[in-house]
Design an enzyme around this catalytic site. Structure first.
Site, mmCIF file in Angstrom:
data_model
loop_
_atom_site.group_PDB
_atom_site.id
_atom_site.type_symbol
_atom_site.label_atom_id
_atom_site.label_comp_id
_atom_site.label_asym_id
_atom_site.label_seq_id
_atom_site.Cartn_x
_atom_site.Cartn_y
_atom_site.Cartn_z
ATOM 1 N N ASP A 13 0.804 -1.223 0.000
ATOM 2 C CA ASP A 13 0.000 0.000 0.000
ATOM 3 C C ASP A 13 0.837 1.273 0.000
ATOM 4 O O ASP A 13 0.433 2.293 0.568
ATOM 5 C CB ASP A 13 -0.966 0.010 1.206
ATOM 6 C CG ASP A 13 -1.808 -1.239 1.260
ATOM 7 O OD1 ASP A 13 -2.157 -1.753 0.180
ATOM 8 O OD2 ASP A 13 -2.104 -1.707 2.368
ATOM 9 N N LYS A 16 1.690 2.195 -5.123
ATOM 10 C CA LYS A 16 2.223 1.631 -6.369
ATOM 11 C C LYS A 16 1.290 1.937 -7.541
ATOM 12 O O LYS A 16 1.721 2.353 -8.614
ATOM 13 C CB LYS A 16 2.399 0.103 -6.235
ATOM 14 C CG LYS A 16 3.380 -0.312 -5.151
ATOM 15 C CD LYS A 16 3.492 -1.819 -5.016
ATOM 16 C CE LYS A 16 2.285 -2.486 -4.402
ATOM 17 N NZ LYS A 16 2.006 -2.138 -3.014
ATOM 18 N N GLY A 40 -4.611 -4.347 -3.705
ATOM 19 C CA GLY A 40 -5.587 -3.267 -3.856
ATOM 20 C C GLY A 40 -4.810 -2.042 -4.278
ATOM 21 O O GLY A 40 -4.151 -1.422 -3.453
ATOM 22 N N GLN A 225 1.769 -6.367 -3.521
ATOM 23 C CA GLN A 225 2.312 -6.504 -2.168
ATOM 24 C C GLN A 225 3.651 -5.763 -2.087
ATOM 25 O O GLN A 225 3.812 -4.776 -2.780
ATOM 26 C CB GLN A 225 2.442 -7.973 -1.738
ATOM 27 C CG GLN A 225 1.111 -8.672 -1.520
ATOM 28 C CD GLN A 225 0.422 -9.100 -2.796
ATOM 29 O OE1 GLN A 225 0.994 -9.777 -3.630
ATOM 30 N NE2 GLN A 225 -0.827 -8.729 -2.950
#
Ligand code: GDP
Ligand code: IMO
Ligand code: MG
Length: 427
Positions: A13, A16, A40, A225
């Site tokens: 998070d 990116k 996400g 990730q």
């Protein structure tokens, strides 16, 4: 032409998606190389926030081709939902035509999310704080060589093989007393997803990407990730199940390490983490709550409140080393604005001894973060349009980061919107 890679340097998070959305107009192809719908990646498109889980972050540029590579695990139902949502938002995105799916990518079967939930909840197993998307069971089945791949959907035996696997796993889940929908229902919904998958372009993406590179096209490999969640190099066992580091782009896409160009590493100006595991610079109480709320630190995917803390330089240095980062992108400095001072962890004290590097032997009980404080900065970051408008104190903070990790900061993200980004000169 070489392939550039973008990876997260913390526990995910970092921003990116936003950065890729900014630079992907310079690329012909954006290719996801790892993970699945546990990601996400938030992007603002026409002022609206969109969270991409499986789709690469190049989807909003009409001339960019998007690849879901071999290292990714694909849940067809989730992929269908995501594509349909995007097409409802803007049909001109012409998504199915601008998406290629690796025939060798592994499928996430409908039973896997239930196994994931079971392991998380059962007292005999470790609680990792997963996203409960069935990611670990999918990679586990792949390694056990008991899984099905995207390309298998064209085989005459696919349905019978799938049925056999689902029936066996369903019986196991029943023994675990999981709350399950009827098997037939699960199977039918999944087969609808498979039918959708058949409408997509499924191919040997290794061939496609390598041919594109040979033709001089520009490729960006998108990591999901982040380094500290890497299955090998992260804070095991509190990690995800894929190779999240730059090396993972080579294996996940089938591109030789000889063909790698720039390696972009994204970091927040502070740190967040979702799920369990060591977090040496974690804040607690009102201070944590204030930072979490100001930064909107709630999971893009699961909506869980993110744990928050100060920047951890030994961890960042480790991440830059493992990935060979050539350019650092720093996000969310705006969130630290209006503080008198901003602490940064420069060392740890581990069992009474000073330590300047991140080590596998560290655990939460024995690791204490040691901080250096920087003068805080003020100002409305949305007004920053040029490098000379960056607050001097923030510049000093960034210079210290760059010097410590020996990588130049080349981009600053100044807010969540697409245009809120600054390329630093001299880089
Ligand atoms: P990703 O998984 O690395 O793509 O990051 P996420 O999208 O999960 O989380 C990053 C969050 O920060 C998102 O809500 C972004 O819109 C937001 N964001 C990204 N860069 C900035 C920034 O520079 N400032 C602020 N305030 N928000 C940002
Ligand atoms: P992006 O790409 C933050 C974390 C989970 C959990 C651990 C294992 O948006 O940065 P998993 O479901 O993968 O088995 O969960 O990894 N995790 C993430 N944390 N951002 C992510 O993705 C994450 N994907 C997984 O919270 O701690
Ligand atoms: Mg995210």
């Amino acid at each position: 032409m070489s392939m550039d890679i973008l990876v997260g340097l913390q526990w995910g998070d970092e921003g990116k998606g936003k950065f890729i959305d900014h630079i992907c107009s310079q690329y012909d192809i954006v290719a996801r190389f790892n993970g699945g719908a546990n990601a996400g990646h938030s992007i603002y498109y026409n002022g609206e926030k969109v969270t991409l889980k499986l789709l690469p972050s190049g989807v909003f540029y009409p001339n960019t081709m998007n690849v879901i590579g071999t290292g990714v695990v694909v849940n067809p139902i989730q992929l269908q939902q995501e594509i349909e949502q995007l097409m409802a938002l803007d049909a001109t995105l012409a998504l199915p035509k601008r998406l290629l799916l690796s025939a060798k990518a592994h499928l996430v079967l409908p039973t896997y999310a239930y196994f994931d939930q079971f392991y998380e909840a059962h007292p005999d197993y470790r609680t990792i704080g997963t996203t409960k998307n069935g990611i670990a069971p999918a990679y586990a089945a792949k390694i056990l060589r008991q899984n099905l791949r995207v390309g298998d959907i064209y085989s005459a035996q696919f349905t019978s093989e799938l049925q056999a696997i689902l029936a066996r796993q369903y019986r196991e889940l029943e023994q675990f007393q999981c709350d399950l929908p009827p098997l037939k229902e699960m199977e039918a919904a999944y087969m609808d997803g498979i039918a959708f998958l058949k409408t997509l372009l499924i191919t040997d993406t290794e061939l496609y990407v390598n041919q594109a590179l040979n033709e001089g096209k520009k490729v960006l490999a998108e990591g999901a990730q982040a380094t500290m969640l890497d299955i090998d190099h992260g804070t095991y066992p509190y990690v995800t199940s894929s190779s999240t580091v730059a090396g993972g782009a080579c294996t996940g896409l089938g591109v030789s390490p000889k063909k790698i160009g720039e390696i972009f590493g994204v970091t927040k100006a502070y740190t967040t983490r979702v799920g369990e595991g060591i977090f040496p610079t974690e804040l607690a109480g009102a201070e944590a709550e204030q930072l979490r709320n100001k930064g909107g630190e709630f999971g893009s995917n699961t909506k869980r409140p993110r744990r928050v803390g100060w920047l951890d330089l030994p961890a960042l240095k480790y991440a830059c080393m493992v990935n060979g980062v050539t350019q650092l992108i720093v996000t969310k400095g705006d969130i630290l604005s209006d503080r008198e001072e901003v602490p940064v962890c420069t060392h740890y004290e581990v069992e009474g001894k000073q330590q300047a590097y991140f080590s596998v032997h560290q655990d939460e009980e024995t690791t204490q973060a040691i901080y250096q404080s920087f003068e805080g900065w003020t100002g409305d970051f949305t007004q920053i349009k040029a490098e000379n408008q960056v607050p001097l104190a923030y510049k000093a903070y960034l210079n210290f980061i760059a010097d410590t990790v020996s990588v130049p900061v080349t981009y600053l993200s100044t807010g969540p919107q697409r245009e809120e980004i600054l390329k630093l000169k001299g880089n």
